[in-house]
Design an enzyme around this catalytic site. Structure first.
Site, PDB file in Angstrom:
ATOM      1  CB  VAL A 397      75.859  50.609  50.211  1.00  0.00           C
ATOM      2  CG1 VAL A 397      76.392  51.771  49.377  1.00  0.00           C
ATOM      3  CG2 VAL A 397      76.246  49.284  49.567  1.00  0.00           C
ATOM      4  CE  LYS A 411      79.026  48.359  46.810  1.00  0.00           C
ATOM      5  NZ  LYS A 411      79.149  47.590  45.566  1.00  0.00           N
ATOM      6  CG  ASP A 502      76.523  40.008  38.297  1.00  0.00           C
ATOM      7  OD1 ASP A 502      75.528  39.548  37.678  1.00  0.00           O
ATOM      8  OD2 ASP A 502      76.553  40.125  39.539  1.00  0.00           O
TER       9      ASP A 502
END
Ligand code: ADP
Length: 644
Positions: A397, A411, A502
């Site tokens: 990144v 990214k 997540d």
């Protein structure tokens, strides 16, 4: 005297033929002219329904229409035009005298307008063409000089030499019953037009965008997308604007004023005022009592107290018609803006005058959902790279700039790390998820290898490191405020039916204003790595997962709620690892047996209760994110902040 009646008469209005193909129609309307508006109604003076209204300040031209020989398909034969913004309203009067009276009266009222035309079109716009000059562009510059002070009704109207026949308009369709009741065109002309005020500057990125100037007014033309509206500025220019950069211009909406800050609590207000350290700095904010407002005011030298002090005044309301407001007794006002205006000049019982509004003007503009309307593909040549920020599951990144000025995180997706095609499809949906507590996806560079994902840049990086690096420096309020930020972002995902899958402190980021935002939502679906995606894999986030996920991979917003409880635990332990001493397979066992994480020292019992609600074994028993947001903000008000 804005409501003073100047003229009232039944005239005939032609529909505005906004679409080239829509047939014209002619309707009798009761026209009413006041000092500020030209309004037209359906019905009689005693029982009338408003159908449209034009603010006189937006009128650019009023003039009779020279009818180049065409037949007028309605009973009133004396047309005149009212041009406002980019629209032209054609009105037909019953007599020369009546038309003259309307034209002259309107001209008198608009003579000080700054938007008045230099040139205008003396004839009708009809079937996609100006009959006077045959230009086929509706916004084409006028073809004749406009004289606001002249009276062309007194002159004969000569046909334009050599053009008489060419310009003869095609016969109008007869006034047909068919369209009588569906004056749809009229309805969207200008009645109930939504006027908004820009809260921030927006430099349009693409030609189809419209730039916004903070404080200017715009008319909303089409809410084509939740994040992007089509709008018109005061010069008649149209384009797309970000919907989170504007606020409605209605009298009750305080958001349009610089002195009002919506989500600022008492503590935050005090902090802002102290940083300013200016006598008479003030902020108007929501009170802890819903629907009420408080003025927080900073006075440097209070008699007897020696040092600076902050006073919080409730704006009190007196019910009645009209409702009245006051800060200090005996000074009553019909609205809060009037009250503020008065106290800007008169302390009248307050410790100081309201001299310097604090807060909003210093706030930087929020992210937009992509850089422009319907733009998700970013041209990689418009990106420059500055430095490396970190690396994760998908690759490196980097901090970069878009078009040399807009900081972004880029990214670069490692070959073989992602189901790229599926992600690129999904990116179009993810871009629409736009919220102050979600890390904004700006777009992708999908036409190259490696593909890039371009997102909002967050100066302080990931929340987990932020907590760990500053251990010992947090108080209860700051930890609660972090939890609330994440909860608000998650609430937005929940109401949009989007599951994170997540959620954890490592997947939240912190910006320079110390706002925490949720990142990487939904991304696990595109990870190409069994260790991460299989519940028995070493990288699977077992410690953040409820039983239905580690047993059956059953994801839902309620499984996100479980993870959120673990994230709260991470926050209140300032970044400890959950179940520190247990490997994943033991955690599965412990949690299945009903064991849960312990209460962190910094969490009050009430806060630990909230965490435990998130860890209910049955998903349906867990609270929703919106319920959690309410519980957390109540805790913030009750436990931490003293009453106003
Ligand atoms: P991956 O999704 O590939 O696992 P992450 O999103 O975890 O990658 O990013 C890796 C690291 O890069 C983060 O821990 C953080 O330090 C940094 N980073 C990622 N996105 C940003 C961002 N938008 N702004 C600032 N730093 C970021």
């Amino acid at each position: 005297m804005s409501g003073e009646l100047l003229l009232e008469e039944t005239l005939i209005k032609r529909s505005q033929q906004k679409k080239r193909t829509s047939p014209l129609n002619y309707k009798e309307r009761l026209f009413v002219l006041t000092k500020t508006r030209l309004t037209y109604y359906d019905g009689r003076p005693e029982k009338k329904f408003k159908r449209g209204s034009i603010e006189l300040s937006r009128i650019r031209c009023v003039e009779i229409v020279k009818n180049g020989g065409g037949s007028i398909p309605c009973n009133y034969k004396y047309p005149f035009q009212v041009v406002y913004d980019t629209n032209t309203l054609y009105v037909f009067a019953p007599s020369q005298n009546s038309r003259s009276l309307w034209v002259q009266s309107l001209k008198e009222e608009i003579k000080d307008n700054t938007v008045v035309f230099m040139k205008f079109h003396p004839q009708l716009w009809q079937e996609g063409v100006w009959l006077c000059c045959r230009q086929a562009e509706k916004q084409a510059l006028g073809c004749e000089e406009y004289n606001l002070f002249g009276d062309i009704t007194r002159k004969p109207l000569p046909p334009i030499p050599g053009e008489e026949n060419k310009r003869r308009p095609p016969p109008d369709p007869p006034l047909s019953e068919e369209y009588e009741d569906e004056d749809a065109d009229e309805d969207d002309d200008n009645n109930d037009e939504e006027v908004v005020v820009a809260l921030y500057n927006f430099p349009g990125a693409e030609p189809h965008d419209l730039s916004l100037v903070k404080g200017d007014e715009y008319v909303i033309l089409d809410k084509c997308d939740v994040n992007w509206y089509k709008a018109r500025n005061m010069y008649g220019e149209e384009g797309y604007i970000p919907s989170n950069y504007i606020t409605e211009k209605t009298s009750g909406n305080l958001e349009q004023y610089v002195w009002y800050s919506k989500q600022v609590n008492r503590n935050k207000a005090e902090e802002l005022l102290r940083t300013q350290d200016k006598e008479g700095s003030f902020i108007v904010r929501d009170s802890s009592t819903p629907g009420a407002y408080t003025v927080s005011l900073y006075a440097k030298s209070l008699a007897g107290e020696g040092s600076a002090a902050i006073k919080h005044y409730h704006i009190k309301e007196i019910e009645g018609s009209p409702k009245q407001f006051y800060l200090a007794e005996k000074h009553l006002f019909n609205s809060i803006p009037e009250l503020i205006e008065y106290h800007k000049h008169n302390a009248a019982g307050l410790v100081a005058r309201l001299r310097y509004p604090v807060g909003k003007q210093d706030k930087s503009a929020p992210s937009t959902a992509g850089f422009s309307y319907e733009k998700w593909e970013i041209n990689p040549s418009e990106l420059t790279f500055m430095k490396e920020l970190g690396s994760g599951q998908f690759g490196q990144v980097k901090l970069g700039k878009w078009r040399a000025q807009h900081k972004v995180a880029i990214k670069a997706i490692r070959e073989g790390a992602m189901y790229e095609e599926d992600f690129i499809e999904e990116a179009k949906i993810m871009m629409k998820l736009s919220h102050p507590k979600l890390v904004q996806l700006y777009g992708v560079c999908s036409q190259q290898k490696p593909i890039y994902i371009v997102t909002e840049f967050m100066e302080h990086g990931c929340l987990l490191n932020f907590l760990r690096q500053r251990r010992g420096s947090f108080n209860l309020e700051s930890l609660l405020s972090i939890s609330l930020d994440v909860c608000e972002g998650m609430e937005h995902l929940e109401v949009n039916g989007f599951i994170h899958r997540d959620l954890a402190a490592r997947n939240c980021l912190v910006n320079d204003a110390l706002v925490v935002k949720v990142s990487d939502f939904g991304m696990t679906r595109y990870v190409l790595d069994d260790q991460y995606t299989s519940s028995s894999g070493a990288k699977f986030p077992v410690k953040w997962s409820p039983p239905e996920v580690f047993n059956f991979c059953k994801y839902s917003s309620k499984s996100d709620v479980w993870s959120y409880g673990v994230l709260m635990w991470e926050v209140f332990t300032e970044g400890r690892m959950p179940f520190e001493k247990n490997p994943n397979h033991q955690v599965v066992m412990l949690v299945s047996q009903g064991q849960r994480l312990y209460r962190p020292k910094l969490a009050t019992p009430a806060l630990y209760d909230i965490m435990q609600l998130c860890w209910h074994e049955r998903p349906e028993e867990r609270p929703s994110f919106s319920h959690l947001c309410t519980m957390l903000s109540d805790t913030l008000e009750e436990d931490i902040l003293p009453p106003t």
